[in-house]
Design a protein around this motif. Structure first.
Motif, PDB file in Angstrom:
ATOM      1  N   THR A 168      12.638   9.651  -0.018  1.00  0.00           N
ATOM      2  CA  THR A 168      11.664  10.624   0.376  1.00  0.00           C
ATOM      3  C   THR A 168      11.440  11.805  -0.518  1.00  0.00           C
ATOM      4  O   THR A 168      12.263  12.221  -0.824  1.00  0.00           O
ATOM      5  CB  THR A 168      11.557  11.124   1.974  1.00  0.00           C
ATOM      6  OG1 THR A 168      10.516  11.711   2.204  1.00  0.00           O
ATOM      7  CG2 THR A 168      12.801  11.773   2.299  1.00  0.00           C
ATOM      8  N   ALA A 169      10.249  12.050  -0.760  1.00  0.00           N
ATOM      9  CA  ALA A 169      10.014  13.184  -1.627  1.00  0.00           C
ATOM     10  C   ALA A 169       9.669  14.378  -0.777  1.00  0.00           C
ATOM     11  O   ALA A 169       8.907  14.322   0.345  1.00  0.00           O
ATOM     12  CB  ALA A 169       8.606  12.947  -2.476  1.00  0.00           C
ATOM     13  N   ASN A 170      10.432  15.517  -0.885  1.00  0.00           N
ATOM     14  CA  ASN A 170      10.236  16.703   0.066  1.00  0.00           C
ATOM     15  C   ASN A 170       9.482  17.893  -0.995  1.00  0.00           C
ATOM     16  O   ASN A 170      10.349  18.668  -1.508  1.00  0.00           O
ATOM     17  CB  ASN A 170      11.768  17.044   0.381  1.00  0.00           C
ATOM     18  CG  ASN A 170      12.378  15.930   1.117  1.00  0.00           C
ATOM     19  OD1 ASN A 170      12.227  15.108   1.951  1.00  0.00           O
ATOM     20  ND2 ASN A 170      13.573  15.668   0.201  1.00  0.00           N
ATOM     21  N   SER A 171       8.418  17.860  -0.588  1.00  0.00           N
ATOM     22  CA  SER A 171       7.677  18.931  -1.603  1.00  0.00           C
ATOM     23  C   SER A 171       7.998  20.143  -1.523  1.00  0.00           C
ATOM     24  O   SER A 171       8.050  20.803  -2.722  1.00  0.00           O
ATOM     25  CB  SER A 171       6.172  18.493  -1.573  1.00  0.00           C
ATOM     26  OG  SER A 171       5.674  18.990  -0.041  1.00  0.00           O
ATOM     27  N   TYR A 172       8.474  20.883  -0.594  1.00  0.00           N
ATOM     28  CA  TYR A 172       8.627  22.348  -0.233  1.00  0.00           C
ATOM     29  C   TYR A 172       9.959  22.546  -0.943  1.00  0.00           C
ATOM     30  O   TYR A 172      10.209  23.610  -1.419  1.00  0.00           O
ATOM     31  CB  TYR A 172       8.223  22.994   0.867  1.00  0.00           C
ATOM     32  CG  TYR A 172       6.877  23.059   1.106  1.00  0.00           C
ATOM     33  CD1 TYR A 172       5.915  23.594   0.399  1.00  0.00           C
ATOM     34  CD2 TYR A 172       6.480  22.626   2.486  1.00  0.00           C
ATOM     35  CE1 TYR A 172       4.822  23.553   0.710  1.00  0.00           C
ATOM     36  CE2 TYR A 172       5.073  23.032   3.038  1.00  0.00           C
ATOM     37  CZ  TYR A 172       4.075  23.416   1.887  1.00  0.00           C
ATOM     38  OH  TYR A 172       2.983  23.440   2.262  1.00  0.00           O
ATOM     39  N   ASP A 173      10.851  21.707  -0.841  1.00  0.00           N
ATOM     40  CA  ASP A 173      12.218  21.731  -1.090  1.00  0.00           C
ATOM     41  C   ASP A 173      12.419  21.400  -2.779  1.00  0.00           C
ATOM     42  O   ASP A 173      13.337  21.521  -3.491  1.00  0.00           O
ATOM     43  CB  ASP A 173      13.066  20.938  -0.596  1.00  0.00           C
ATOM     44  CG  ASP A 173      13.438  21.284   0.943  1.00  0.00           C
ATOM     45  OD1 ASP A 173      12.673  22.451   1.265  1.00  0.00           O
ATOM     46  OD2 ASP A 173      13.908  20.531   1.621  1.00  0.00           O
ATOM     47  N   GLN A 174      11.452  20.826  -3.103  1.00  0.00           N
ATOM     48  CA  GLN A 174      11.543  20.198  -4.681  1.00  0.00           C
ATOM     49  C   GLN A 174      12.716  19.298  -4.628  1.00  0.00           C
ATOM     50  O   GLN A 174      13.460  19.251  -5.711  1.00  0.00           O
ATOM     51  CB  GLN A 174      11.497  21.390  -5.898  1.00  0.00           C
ATOM     52  CG  GLN A 174      10.390  22.130  -6.030  1.00  0.00           C
ATOM     53  CD  GLN A 174      10.404  23.277  -5.222  1.00  0.00           C
ATOM     54  OE1 GLN A 174      11.569  23.753  -5.011  1.00  0.00           O
ATOM     55  NE2 GLN A 174       9.320  23.601  -4.716  1.00  0.00           N
ATOM     56  N   THR A 175      13.072  18.618  -3.818  1.00  0.00           N
ATOM     57  CA  THR A 175      14.077  17.448  -3.656  1.00  0.00           C
ATOM     58  C   THR A 175      13.483  16.348  -3.445  1.00  0.00           C
ATOM     59  O   THR A 175      12.345  15.727  -2.698  1.00  0.00           O
ATOM     60  CB  THR A 175      15.164  18.052  -2.348  1.00  0.00           C
ATOM     61  OG1 THR A 175      14.664  17.832  -1.094  1.00  0.00           O
ATOM     62  CG2 THR A 175      15.769  19.436  -2.958  1.00  0.00           C
ATOM     63  N   VAL A 176      14.413  15.335  -3.386  1.00  0.00           N
ATOM     64  CA  VAL A 176      14.309  13.806  -2.855  1.00  0.00           C
ATOM     65  C   VAL A 176      15.504  13.395  -2.028  1.00  0.00           C
ATOM     66  O   VAL A 176      16.682  13.666  -2.302  1.00  0.00           O
ATOM     67  CB  VAL A 176      14.329  12.970  -4.100  1.00  0.00           C
ATOM     68  CG1 VAL A 176      14.433  11.399  -3.411  1.00  0.00           C
ATOM     69  CG2 VAL A 176      13.196  12.901  -4.908  1.00  0.00           C
ATOM     70  N   THR A 177      15.487  12.923  -0.777  1.00  0.00           N
ATOM     71  CA  THR A 177      16.454  12.524  -0.052  1.00  0.00           C
ATOM     72  C   THR A 177      16.431  11.043   0.028  1.00  0.00           C
ATOM     73  O   THR A 177      15.594  10.333  -0.104  1.00  0.00           O
ATOM     74  CB  THR A 177      16.080  12.800   1.561  1.00  0.00           C
ATOM     75  OG1 THR A 177      15.847  14.357   1.592  1.00  0.00           O
ATOM     76  CG2 THR A 177      17.201  12.316   2.536  1.00  0.00           C
TER      77      THR A 177
END
Length: 135
Positions: A44-53
């Motif tokens: 999953t793309a986590n836009s505010y964290d600039q991460t991918v889980t």
């Protein structure tokens, strides 16, 4: 923080067993915007964290991958599941065996959607674009 000063809470992936109705959750980063399935795992793309889980339903574990551009907005898995493409101002390529970024390239504009066939297709605010030969 987000517009309006509110707090963005971490998200979650919810798995629902359609046969038995059982649910389980996997924690993710903030502002999940897209989900992809590859190599037996959820990304999953986590836009505010600039991460991918990365969530592994077989083990129940999650891993957070860091270092994604300004606003990871879309994900797509390659047809064979070996790669996940993360759309942003750049396109990040995740190897799904090792769950690490193995390639990054400039998409020339912020990409909002991504599709992978034998080629990689990106949609941005100015219209569609394509980059051939990347897998």
């Amino acid at each position: 923080g987000p517009i309006g000063g509110g707090t963005i809470l971490p998200g979650r992936i919810v798995e629902i067993d359609l046969r038995q109705g059982a649910m389980r959750e996997f924690p993710t980063g903030s502002a999940n915007v897209d989900l992809a399935w590859a190599n037996g795992k959820l990304y999953t793309a986590n836009s505010y964290d600039q991460t991918v889980t990365v969530a592994d339903p077989a083990t129940g574990s999650t891993t957070t991958l860091h270092g994604f551009g300004r606003f990871p907005s879309a994900l797509a898995a390659s047809p064979d599941g070996a790669r996940v493409y993360v759309a942003d101002v750049e396109v990040f390529v995740i190897d799904t065996t090792e769950d690490r970024v193995v390639e990054t390239f400039d998409s020339s504009r912020a990409a909002e959607e991504v599709l992978v066939t034998d080629d990689l297709f990106l949609i941005n605010g100015d219209g569609p674009g394509t980059t051939g030969g990347l897998r």
